[in-house]
Design an enzyme around this catalytic site. Structure first.
Site, mmCIF file in Angstrom:
data_model
loop_
_atom_site.group_PDB
_atom_site.id
_atom_site.type_symbol
_atom_site.label_atom_id
_atom_site.label_comp_id
_atom_site.label_asym_id
_atom_site.label_seq_id
_atom_site.Cartn_x
_atom_site.Cartn_y
_atom_site.Cartn_z
ATOM 1 N N ASP A 101 -7.370 47.757 -13.909
ATOM 2 C CA ASP A 101 -5.988 47.804 -13.384
ATOM 3 C C ASP A 101 -6.126 47.654 -11.957
ATOM 4 O O ASP A 101 -5.781 46.314 -11.676
ATOM 5 C CB ASP A 101 -5.836 49.447 -13.531
ATOM 6 C CG ASP A 101 -4.357 49.740 -13.418
ATOM 7 O OD1 ASP A 101 -3.482 48.848 -12.946
ATOM 8 O OD2 ASP A 101 -4.004 51.165 -13.227
ATOM 9 N N THR A 102 -6.179 48.456 -10.865
ATOM 10 C CA THR A 102 -6.199 48.028 -9.588
ATOM 11 C C THR A 102 -7.413 47.081 -9.297
ATOM 12 O O THR A 102 -7.278 46.592 -8.465
ATOM 13 C CB THR A 102 -6.124 49.115 -8.763
ATOM 14 O OG1 THR A 102 -7.209 49.958 -8.892
ATOM 15 C CG2 THR A 102 -4.904 50.062 -8.986
ATOM 16 N N ASP A 157 -9.096 55.943 -23.782
ATOM 17 C CA ASP A 157 -8.469 57.287 -24.197
ATOM 18 C C ASP A 157 -7.119 57.430 -23.658
ATOM 19 O O ASP A 157 -6.570 56.687 -22.532
ATOM 20 C CB ASP A 157 -9.377 58.330 -23.287
ATOM 21 C CG ASP A 157 -9.075 58.484 -22.137
ATOM 22 O OD1 ASP A 157 -9.469 57.650 -21.308
ATOM 23 O OD2 ASP A 157 -8.940 59.654 -21.463
ATOM 24 N N ARG A 163 -10.146 57.555 -28.397
ATOM 25 C CA ARG A 163 -11.303 56.512 -28.256
ATOM 26 C C ARG A 163 -11.465 55.644 -29.560
ATOM 27 O O ARG A 163 -12.114 54.617 -29.611
ATOM 28 C CB ARG A 163 -12.383 57.070 -27.486
ATOM 29 C CG ARG A 163 -11.924 57.527 -26.031
ATOM 30 C CD ARG A 163 -13.309 57.967 -25.126
ATOM 31 N NE ARG A 163 -13.167 58.702 -24.273
ATOM 32 C CZ ARG A 163 -12.889 58.139 -22.956
ATOM 33 N NH1 ARG A 163 -12.657 56.825 -22.943
ATOM 34 N NH2 ARG A 163 -12.692 58.785 -21.797
HETATM 35 P P1 IMP Z 1 -8.995 50.718 -12.001
HETATM 36 O O1 IMP Z 1 -10.135 51.094 -10.898
HETATM 37 O O2 IMP Z 1 -7.575 50.906 -11.040
HETATM 38 O O3 IMP Z 1 -9.133 49.295 -12.217
HETATM 39 O O4 IMP Z 1 -8.695 51.423 -13.462
HETATM 40 C C1 IMP Z 1 -9.694 51.095 -14.125
HETATM 41 C C2 IMP Z 1 -9.766 52.285 -15.089
HETATM 42 O O5 IMP Z 1 -8.778 52.991 -15.023
HETATM 43 C C3 IMP Z 1 -10.510 51.743 -16.300
HETATM 44 O O6 IMP Z 1 -11.767 52.006 -16.479
HETATM 45 C C4 IMP Z 1 -9.909 53.085 -17.460
HETATM 46 O O7 IMP Z 1 -10.715 54.055 -17.618
HETATM 47 C C5 IMP Z 1 -8.671 53.390 -16.695
HETATM 48 N N1 IMP Z 1 -7.407 52.878 -17.311
HETATM 49 C C6 IMP Z 1 -6.563 51.872 -16.499
HETATM 50 N N2 IMP Z 1 -5.431 51.559 -17.349
HETATM 51 C C7 IMP Z 1 -5.633 52.311 -18.582
HETATM 52 C C8 IMP Z 1 -4.950 52.327 -19.709
HETATM 53 O O8 IMP Z 1 -3.825 51.567 -19.891
HETATM 54 N N3 IMP Z 1 -5.478 53.344 -20.646
HETATM 55 C C9 IMP Z 1 -6.504 53.872 -20.534
HETATM 56 N N4 IMP Z 1 -7.198 53.917 -19.346
HETATM 57 C C10 IMP Z 1 -6.895 52.949 -18.360
#
Ligand code: IMP
Ligand code: MG
Length: 173
Positions: A101-102, A157, A163
């Protein structure tokens, strides 16, 4: 009680993407094999399919990362358990997550691994959520793309549920 799910990516679509990713990763990795670090809990199911589709020899390791405080909203702080029980010194490492995501999770995990002196670190996420990515946080490989939607299933999840679904579904369509 049965729940109606809005299927976004079917099991067949996912399998196709996992096989494509496995081929690309195989092409980029040599005979020395690769240490595959699975980001728990979400990546467990993706990683299980990915390593079985890869020809490259793998050694599996697991780390726990969690940034979602209430199952929906990204938390302020990322909690990492850095009890990596494998020596990655001078080895190729592949960090596997379910979704990026980020990009903070994969960035922080990469930094943690880099500090242990590997030859090379690559990252793979099955799904790339493109809308909120921090600069310079692109994964080396990704299979599927979405916008700002929240998805669940195939390891991902929704507040620790679902899951175990074979497909990926859209929350609140
Ligand atoms: P980041 O650190 O912002 O890249 O977030 C990534 C983490 O957020 C992933 O490992 C997921 O556990 C969780 N995540 C982000 N988007 C989703 C989603 O749409 N559904 C479920 N988990 C998500
Ligand atoms: Mg996660």
């Amino acid at each position: 009680m049965a729940t109606d799910h809005t299927v976004l990516f079917s099991a067949d679509t996912i399998a196709e993407k996992v096989n494509e990713l496995a081929d690309r990763i195989d092409r980029d990795h040599g005979e020395d094999g690769v240490v595959v670090i699975v980001v728990l809990k979400g990546a467990a199911i993706f990683a299980a399919d990915l390593v079985r589709a890869m020809e490259t020899e793998t050694e599996l390791a697991y780390l726990t990362a969690s940034s979602y405080v209430d199952g929906f909203t990204p938390g302020e702080s990322l909690s990492l358990r850095d009890d990596l029980d494998v020596d990655v010194g001078e080895r190729d490492v592949l960090i596997v997550d379910d979704i990026i995501d980020t990009g903070r999770t994969l960035q922080e995990l990469s930094a943690l691994v880099v500090a242990q002196g590997p030859r090379r670190v690559a990252t793979v996420a099955l799904v790339s959520k493109t809308s909120r990515r921090a600069p310079d946080a692109e994964p080396d490989y990704h299979g599927l793309e979405i916008g700002d939607e929240f998805i669940y299933g195939y390891g991902l999840d929704w507040d620790e549920r679902y899951r175990d679904l074979a497909f990926i579904a859209l929350a609140n369509p």
